[in-house]
Design a protein around this motif. Structure first.
Motif, short mmCIF file in Angstrom:
data_model
loop_
_atom_site.label_atom_id
_atom_site.label_comp_id
_atom_site.label_asym_id
_atom_site.label_seq_id
_atom_site.Cartn_x
_atom_site.Cartn_y
_atom_site.Cartn_z
N SER A 140 -1.58 -6.17 -1.16
CA SER A 140 -1.25 -6.15 0.27
C SER A 140 -2.37 -5.58 1.12
CB SER A 140 -0.01 -5.28 0.49
OG SER A 140 -0.28 -3.95 0.09
N GLY A 141 -3.17 -4.72 0.53
CA GLY A 141 -4.20 -4.02 1.31
C GLY A 141 -3.62 -2.95 2.20
N GLU A 142 -2.34 -2.60 1.99
CA GLU A 142 -1.70 -1.63 2.87
C GLU A 142 -1.07 -0.47 2.11
OE1 GLU A 142 -2.16 -1.75 5.95
OE2 GLU A 142 -2.64 -3.84 6.37
N THR A 143 -1.12 -0.46 0.79
CA THR A 143 -0.43 0.58 0.03
C THR A 143 -0.97 1.96 0.41
OG1 THR A 143 0.01 -0.97 -1.72
CG2 THR A 143 0.11 1.35 -2.32
N ALA A 144 -0.05 2.82 0.85
CA ALA A 144 -0.46 4.09 1.45
C ALA A 144 -1.28 4.95 0.49
CB ALA A 144 0.78 4.84 1.92
N GLY A 169 -5.45 2.10 -7.82
CA GLY A 169 -4.46 1.12 -7.40
C GLY A 169 -3.09 1.64 -7.78
N CYS A 170 -2.05 0.94 -7.37
CA CYS A 170 -0.68 1.34 -7.72
C CYS A 170 0.02 0.19 -8.44
CB CYS A 170 0.13 1.65 -6.46
SG CYS A 170 -0.51 3.03 -5.54
N GLY A 171 0.95 0.54 -9.30
CA GLY A 171 1.79 -0.49 -9.95
C GLY A 171 0.92 -1.50 -10.68
C1 G6P Z 1 4.72 -1.94 -5.09
C2 G6P Z 1 5.09 -3.31 -5.62
C3 G6P Z 1 4.22 -3.63 -6.85
C4 G6P Z 1 2.75 -3.50 -6.51
C5 G6P Z 1 2.42 -2.13 -5.94
C6 G6P Z 1 1.01 -2.07 -5.38
O1 G6P Z 1 5.11 -0.97 -5.98
O2 G6P Z 1 6.45 -3.37 -5.96
O3 G6P Z 1 4.49 -4.95 -7.28
O4 G6P Z 1 1.99 -3.73 -7.65
O5 G6P Z 1 3.30 -1.85 -4.85
O6 G6P Z 1 0.92 -2.93 -4.28
P1 G6P Z 1 -0.44 -3.46 -3.70
O7 G6P Z 1 -0.05 -4.26 -2.50
O8 G6P Z 1 -1.26 -2.25 -3.34
O9 G6P Z 1 -1.08 -4.27 -4.75
#
Ligand code: G6P
Length: 608
Positions: free
Chosen positions: A349-353, A299-301
């Protein structure tokens, strides 16, 4: 990152585009623009800055017409400016395009076109010029052919909405590696990068798949694949309501979303706790789980931080190697991935690249993919073998809060069931854990009712320039999340450290200008973290302790303490995090920042 909205119907396009852009502004917000077909030609107004700058321009120059596209931008190629704002057009203004994503080979493509036709520094503009180059004026098929030809030339990711001067009643959308939904109305249809933009008008949507192209007029939507075969799409009914996309009396979405957490946790419990078949539902029965010898969590962030907690809890599963990875680093990690691997992808979001890319690597290597996702129908959800939906409703504030708590709930319910199924805990212990989970909404409410106390503490530290968050094990992961919140919305330099690491370097920084926030929830390690806080105190650091274990020792070393309710210790980090969310919120609020739209950030990062 950027936001797209498009409209074709019987109403005036401009107000619908602007209301869509308002909802999308959280995705990107350094400039915005709209293009409206007035029946004869395409009119465009765009502006650097927030949406109100565009609205100001439009107030003296309303665009009239029933077909239009709009965009809110988060700059990647070229600084935020009027010319770099979307929509971009071909030099004869026949074609107008809005784009999310990145065209990686745009410089190469640009070289083969006359340089004098370019007016911006963006990668997007090349698309408008190329469509115009290949388009043979005449029928709509010719335009579709031109677009399909351009798609064979461009590399990268895109969601595009396109209009053409020759077709005052046609709107076109196409995507690859960037989300695009088609909204189906009565005598009107919509395109959007995000359901939020159109949920006021329709709940019936198609999700476009990669390399599908949608042709919309006010009555019909036809979807083609890249070979121009018509594709039959299923209508998906969105269950988000309009209120959930509004602030509901709160100053900022972030505060509203923090306060929504008891309900979301409760909803998650109602949906998943009474269900004895939770593991069957996600195809992770006892037999299935025993097949895996590796579990990677990506995951990210904020989602990554939830993953770290999930991984720590899953390390208790026998005979399986578990590790959480930042999705952006996963591909460089040389992990063994095969059919005995389970990848858990977490994304609000289900879209983070980057998360999507990690998922695809896993799939390519025959791993099973389970995702923990908020947005139904998103790319990550659709490409996973199984999905746990966290059902947190739309999260609008850039800084993620309620999604994090719901992601933790997903892990909590998952591990409780796995522990029971693999006999790591007894049936009775399982029932006790479930009972504790059921209490969480009311415990979160207890913390939220102390909002003013947390606000007062935040006020005290407004002038702080550097903040350390420390903790061990699960508390360390919460420290990471707390520190991220403070960076994101209050622009304060803060660092999370595993408490035990502090003396290996960072303690050199501690003096009376530094605030150290200690998270102490895990009973067996509390004494150790306490010692680390003492070390900071003796170097004149200010100490704010968030703990479930209050006693004189804690009181004596702390300048401030917030006591969270006691519960099962693996659930306490969720409670500590609520305190840190409110703390970061009130620091940012006290410093006067625009909390929902922090500088340089985008809600959904759809480029790698
Ligand atoms: C961005 C947002 C963060 C979020 C991350 C992962 O960096 O600013 O708040 O945690 O993306 O986003 P996701 O939609 O994959 O959870």
């Amino acid at each position: 990152m950027c936001g797209i909205v498009g409209y074709i119907g019987l109403s005036d396009a401009q107000p619908i585009l602007l209301s869509g852009l308002e909802k999308l502004e959280y995705r990107g917000y350094d400039s915005a623009g709209i293009a409206v077909h007035n029946g004869k030609k395409i009119d465009i107004v765009k502006s650097k800055g927030r949406l109100y700058e565009l609205k100001k321009k439009l107030s003296s120059n309303n665009l009239k017409g029933n077909l239009g596209i709009g965009h809110t931008r988060w700059a990647t190629h070229g600084i935020p400016s009027d010319v770099n704002s979307h929509p971009h057009t071909s030099n004869n203004c026949k074609i107008a395009v809005v784009h999310n994503g990145i065209i990686e080979n745009y410089l190469e493509l640009k070289k083969n076109l006359s340089q004098s036709i370019f007016s911006s520094d963006t990668d997007t503009e090349v698309i408008a010029h190329l469509i115009n180059k290949y388009y043979v004026p005449g029928k709509i098929e010719n335009l579709i052919d031109a677009i399909l030809k351009v798609l064979t030339k461009i590399n990268g990711s895109y969601a595009l909405a396109i209009i053409c001067e020759d077709f005052p009643d046609k709107l076109i959308g196409v995507r690859k590696d960037n989300p695009l939904v088609i909204g189906l109305g009565e005598n009107e249809n919509f395109i959007a990068s995000d359901i939020t933009a159109i949920v006021n008008y329709t709940r019936d949507v198609y999700f476009l798949d990669d390399e599908q192209i949608a042709l919309l007029d006010s009555k019909n939507v036809t979807v083609f694949d890249k070979n121009k075969n018509v594709v039959k799409k299923d209508v998906f009914k969105v269950d988000w309501n309009v209120e959930s996309t509004q602030k509901g009396g709160y100053d900022f979405y972030m505060l509203k979303e923090i306060f929504e957490q008891p309900k979301i946790i409760n909803d998650f419990i109602s949906l998943n706790l009474s269900d004895n078949n939770f593991l069957d539902k996600i195809n992770l029965s006892n037999k299935q789980i025993k097949k895996f010898n590796r579990i990677y969590i990506v995951g990210c962030g904020t989602a990554y931080h939830a993953g770290l907690i999930g991984a720590r809890l899953m390390e208790r599963l026998p005979n399986v190697f578990v590790r959480a990875h930042m999705a952006s680093e996963f591909r460089y990690s040389n992990q063994i991935i095969d059919e005995k691997t389970l990848l858990i992808a977490i994304s609000q979001s289900g879209e983070t690249a980057d998360t999507l890319a990690a998922l695809r690597i896993a799939k390519k290597n025959n791993a099973r993919v389970l995702s923990i996702v908020n947005v139904v129908g998103s790319s990550i959800a659709r490409e996973s073998d199984n999905v746990i939906y966290i059902a947190a409703g739309p999260e609008i504030a850039v800084a993620s809060t309620k999604a994090f708590s719901a992601q933790l709930m997903a892990f909590y319910v998952l591990v409780c069931n796995l522990y029971r199924s693999l006999e790591i805990i007894s049936e009775q212990q399982f029932l006790q854990m479930q009972e504790k989970l059921r209490e969480l909404p009311s415990l979160v409410n207890q913390i939220l009712s102390c909002e003013n106390e947390i606000k007062d503490k935040a006020q005290k530290y407004l002038s702080c320039k550097n903040v350390f968050y420390i903790g061990r094990s699960l508390d360390y992961f919460i420290a990471l999340e707390g520190s991220l919140k403070l960076k994101e919305i209050a622009y304060l330099y803060s660092q999370a450290y595993a408490a035990g690491e502090l003396k290996h370097g960072p303690i050199a920084l501690i003096d009376d200008t530094i605030l150290v926030i200690g998270i102490l929830t895990q009973e067996n390690i509390i004494e150790k973290t306490l010692s680390n806080l003492k070390e900071c105190k003796s170097r004149s650091g200010k100490i704010f302790t968030v703990t479930s274990q209050i006693d004189n020792k804690v009181k004596n070393i702390s300048d401030d303490v917030f006591v969270i309710p006691k519960t099962h210790e693996i659930f306490e980090p969720l409670l500590a995090n609520i305190v840190l969310q409110l703390f970061a919120y009130y620091i940012a609020n006290g410093l006067g920042y625009d909390i929902d739209k922090p500088r340089n950030l985008a809600k959904s990062v759809t480029v790698e």
